[in-house]
Write an enzyme that holds these catalytic residues in place. Sequence first.
Site, PDB file in Angstrom:
ATOM      1  N   CYS A 128       6.479  27.555  88.036  1.00 11.14           N
ATOM      2  CA  CYS A 128       6.074  28.045  86.718  1.00 11.14           C
ATOM      3  C   CYS A 128       7.078  28.976  86.038  1.00 11.14           C
ATOM      4  O   CYS A 128       7.556  28.700  84.939  1.00 11.14           O
ATOM      5  CB  CYS A 128       4.718  28.737  86.833  1.00 11.14           C
ATOM      6  SG  CYS A 128       3.388  27.663  87.414  1.00 11.14           S
ATOM      7  N   HIS A 131       5.286  33.177  82.134  1.00 11.33           N
ATOM      8  CA  HIS A 131       4.581  33.493  83.373  1.00 11.33           C
ATOM      9  C   HIS A 131       4.310  34.994  83.369  1.00 11.33           C
ATOM     10  O   HIS A 131       5.214  35.795  83.104  1.00 11.33           O
ATOM     11  CB  HIS A 131       5.408  33.102  84.597  1.00 11.33           C
ATOM     12  CG  HIS A 131       4.613  33.078  85.860  1.00 11.33           C
ATOM     13  ND1 HIS A 131       4.269  34.234  86.530  1.00 11.33           N
ATOM     14  CD2 HIS A 131       4.052  32.068  86.550  1.00 11.33           C
ATOM     15  CE1 HIS A 131       3.547  33.909  87.599  1.00 11.33           C
ATOM     16  NE2 HIS A 131       3.393  32.611  87.629  1.00 11.33           N
ATOM     17  N   HIS A 134       5.813  21.626  84.358  1.00  9.67           N
ATOM     18  CA  HIS A 134       6.348  20.739  85.402  1.00  9.67           C
ATOM     19  C   HIS A 134       5.201  19.869  85.880  1.00  9.67           C
ATOM     20  O   HIS A 134       4.068  19.995  85.403  1.00  9.67           O
ATOM     21  CB  HIS A 134       6.956  21.523  86.577  1.00  9.67           C
ATOM     22  CG  HIS A 134       6.105  22.646  87.056  1.00  9.67           C
ATOM     23  ND1 HIS A 134       4.931  22.444  87.745  1.00  9.67           N
ATOM     24  CD2 HIS A 134       6.216  23.992  86.904  1.00  9.67           C
ATOM     25  CE1 HIS A 134       4.365  23.612  88.010  1.00  9.67           C
ATOM     26  NE2 HIS A 134       5.119  24.575  87.496  1.00  9.67           N
TER      27      HIS A 134
END
Length: 463
Positions: A75, A129, A326
């Site tokens: 992340c 994040h 992702h």
Amino acid sequence: MSGSVRALLLLLALDSVAPERVPGREGGNVLFIMADDLRPVLGCYGDSLVKSPNIDQLASKSQVFLNAYAQQAVCAPSRTSMLTSRRPDTTRLYDFNSYWRVHAGNYSTMPQYFKSKGYFTMSVGKIFHPGVPSNHTDDYPYSWSVPAYHPPSNLYENEKMCKGKDKQLHANLLCAVNVTEQPGGTLPDIESADEAVRLLRSRANSSAPFFLAVGFYKPHIPYRIPQEYLSLYPIEKMSLAPDPDVPKGLPPVAYAPWTDLRRREDVSALNLSFPYGPIPKDFQLGIRQHYYAAVSYMDRQVGRLLSALDELGLADSTQVVFLSDHGWSLGEHGEWAKYSNFDVVTRVPLMFYVPGVTSHPDSSGMSTFPFIDVFDKAEFSFTNHKEIKRMVELVDIFPTVSALAGLRVPKPCIGISLQEELCTEGDNLANTFRHRERGEVAEAIAFSQYPRPADTPQHKPFE
């Protein structure tokens, strides 16, 4: 400025760098929607099992990139790389333990750039994040006009919230719940959608354009999702990955031992061997069922957001970007989670809706994004507006969104660019919106990386 004139001016600008200017409303808004751990398990990417009608509807009015790749399948590094348009070797972030402005360079981010051009920038849910990688502030005030919003119910995401067969609460991986029994009677992505709709309403009549980034947490683990979504995927209709066994001769360094799953109580109780498992087949089916259910749950929140955009009359003046940070392994070659360089964890969905370019207003007055309730309608049929097969990367998003908004595209970074605050290590893909893709694409390259602490799987991998 009318929608048709705006679209014509944008089309004329797509082949070249847009001139520098301070944007007004005619520059167009940006709605930037990001999922977490979502591989291209969507109907618009050819998955026949998943039910994702709202995202598929968006794809039917968008340009869809079929081969988009993250720069690192975890992340924080992926999100920082995408938002700065710098690769992990430039941001010097490969885990969760540094903030690029301190440890690498004072690189401008995409929302920061839009903010500097007069946009009102807002963040909801998970965009950066949280924690150290974004300075415990989601990079506010650099990137955002107001502090980022995080749903209060996310505080319970990793707590004992999952009712087990013993009727006790556990911190499980598989965690379908009765939402009314959860703290506050809600879940994080529901709260994020609520807040995003509220922010859209607050900006609908403003003279300044907005950049609203909305990050949904699902299908990231744990699968704390409304239990009714499991009914969309009966366990008896689920199947294992087509290649569920660890290949003979697989280099150990290539394998990630999914330690984040092993920490969950229900997975821990399986007493799996380290590093290769395997997970029992019935539990594998349960993981796949919950992942698909989480995708449909997230799709509903996207649909709520898009229908609100429509109802507020903003669909013809707002660029919509949808992507994931992702992908995620669902049992392929005995792997789960991310943390590797395999295609299933580096390839992501990516699509751009550009009013007047990828879609034109319906003269009959029909809605652009009517909400679709997956429980009310069994079958959906959409065709992608335009598909691009060439390989692209998440570092391409910053320059492309800038061009599509009519802003000057950041210049390419040259060599080692640690001292350069504003430049891009990606490509501007705006010209692909004007030209039909033909034959082989010469520059069909995407670069993903994942560092390892050793050449064999570790209990504490470099995550």
